[in-house]
Design an enzyme around this catalytic site. Sequence first.
Site, PDB file in Angstrom:
ATOM      1  N   HIS A  84     -42.668   6.928   4.903  1.00  0.00           N
ATOM      2  CA  HIS A  84     -42.229   5.618   5.384  1.00  0.00           C
ATOM      3  C   HIS A  84     -43.451   4.792   5.771  1.00  0.00           C
ATOM      4  O   HIS A  84     -44.321   5.278   6.499  1.00  0.00           O
ATOM      5  CB  HIS A  84     -41.287   5.781   6.585  1.00  0.00           C
ATOM      6  CG  HIS A  84     -40.706   4.483   7.030  1.00  0.00           C
ATOM      7  ND1 HIS A  84     -39.703   3.840   6.327  1.00  0.00           N
ATOM      8  CD2 HIS A  84     -41.019   3.681   8.073  1.00  0.00           C
ATOM      9  CE1 HIS A  84     -39.418   2.697   6.935  1.00  0.00           C
ATOM     10  NE2 HIS A  84     -40.203   2.570   7.992  1.00  0.00           N
TER      11      HIS A  84
ATOM     12  N   ILE B 201     -30.042   9.614   0.219  1.00  0.00           N
ATOM     13  CA  ILE B 201     -29.597  10.933  -0.236  1.00  0.00           C
ATOM     14  C   ILE B 201     -28.462  11.392   0.672  1.00  0.00           C
ATOM     15  O   ILE B 201     -28.461  11.141   1.874  1.00  0.00           O
ATOM     16  CB  ILE B 201     -30.719  11.996  -0.275  1.00  0.00           C
ATOM     17  CG1 ILE B 201     -31.520  12.005   1.017  1.00  0.00           C
ATOM     18  CG2 ILE B 201     -31.606  11.840  -1.486  1.00  0.00           C
ATOM     19  CD1 ILE B 201     -32.257  13.289   1.204  1.00  0.00           C
TER      20      ILE B 201
ATOM     21  N   ASN C 155     -39.775  12.646   3.278  1.00  0.00           N
ATOM     22  CA  ASN C 155     -39.775  11.210   2.994  1.00  0.00           C
ATOM     23  C   ASN C 155     -41.044  10.582   3.561  1.00  0.00           C
ATOM     24  O   ASN C 155     -41.632  11.067   4.525  1.00  0.00           O
ATOM     25  CB  ASN C 155     -38.544  10.540   3.605  1.00  0.00           C
ATOM     26  CG  ASN C 155     -38.437   9.089   3.185  1.00  0.00           C
ATOM     27  OD1 ASN C 155     -38.700   8.743   2.025  1.00  0.00           O
ATOM     28  ND2 ASN C 155     -38.093   8.209   4.102  1.00  0.00           N
TER      29      ASN C 155
ATOM     30  N   MET D  48     -35.421   4.516  -3.347  1.00  0.00           N
ATOM     31  CA  MET D  48     -34.731   3.467  -2.596  1.00  0.00           C
ATOM     32  C   MET D  48     -33.223   3.694  -2.433  1.00  0.00           C
ATOM     33  O   MET D  48     -32.503   2.778  -2.052  1.00  0.00           O
ATOM     34  CB  MET D  48     -34.973   2.094  -3.251  1.00  0.00           C
ATOM     35  CG  MET D  48     -36.439   1.705  -3.346  1.00  0.00           C
ATOM     36  SD  MET D  48     -37.327   1.824  -1.766  1.00  0.00           S
ATOM     37  CE  MET D  48     -36.806   0.297  -0.996  1.00  0.00           C
ATOM     38  N   ARG D  49     -32.759   4.889  -2.755  1.00  0.00           N
ATOM     39  CA  ARG D  49     -31.337   5.201  -2.542  1.00  0.00           C
ATOM     40  C   ARG D  49     -31.205   6.209  -1.421  1.00  0.00           C
ATOM     41  O   ARG D  49     -32.145   6.962  -1.156  1.00  0.00           O
ATOM     42  CB  ARG D  49     -30.748   5.810  -3.817  1.00  0.00           C
ATOM     43  CG  ARG D  49     -30.712   4.844  -4.979  1.00  0.00           C
ATOM     44  CD  ARG D  49     -29.476   4.003  -4.892  1.00  0.00           C
ATOM     45  NE  ARG D  49     -29.411   3.061  -6.002  1.00  0.00           N
ATOM     46  CZ  ARG D  49     -28.356   2.293  -6.223  1.00  0.00           C
ATOM     47  NH1 ARG D  49     -27.305   2.345  -5.438  1.00  0.00           N
ATOM     48  NH2 ARG D  49     -28.349   1.441  -7.223  1.00  0.00           N
TER      49      ARG D  49
END
Length: 201
Positions: A108, A92, A106, A89-90
């Site tokens: 989604h 990059i 990633n 949840m951060r």
Amino acid sequence: MKIGVLISGSGSNLQAIIDAIAEGSLDGEIVKVISSRPDAYGLVRASEAGIPTCSLNKDLYLDPEMANELIATEFKKAGAEYLVMAGYMRKITDEVLLAFPDKILNLHPALLPAFKGGQAIQDAFDAGVKVTGVTVHFANAEYDKGPIIAQRSVAVDENDTVETLAEKIHAVEHSLYPEVLRLISAGKVSIDISRKVRISE
Ligand code: GRF
């Protein structure tokens, strides 16, 4: 294929990758799991599978560049070739992106470019769409915008609640992410000059 995994929470997608490797359907090794939160349940899953872990905390992210430099260094030290974000949840930043160019994936929970952001399942449900789904893409500096590798649709039925929709989406994620990793480990995924993903037979 040596994989580093970034998580922030439950880690059910991490588990799906661990299971795919354990049952022999994915030729790879998770060399390290890094969590942005010390209480992420995914850290327990990683430890149970004998995978080295590293946990960051919100104070560390007060300096995002330093946090990202640490992440890049730890994954490089562990020998990771690909990074997999699984519920991370951060954001990059360049420190990681430039250390692993076109090697960061990633996941989604919507059909990008629709419903970007952190509430994609709820947003799709609230919009009343009849079809949503799952996207796996390469990460770049723009949030939820990198080259798309694979998408799978999920129908929204009249009886669905946001909870049942989330369950269906997670089930698709758990098969799609290992499938994409299988294609990558077989060398079948490339990015062409127009930055579109090509998958060879
Ligand atoms: C998944 O729905 C993923 O698409 C989103 O965060 C969720 C992570 O779930 N980015 P888990 O931690 O893998 O269980």
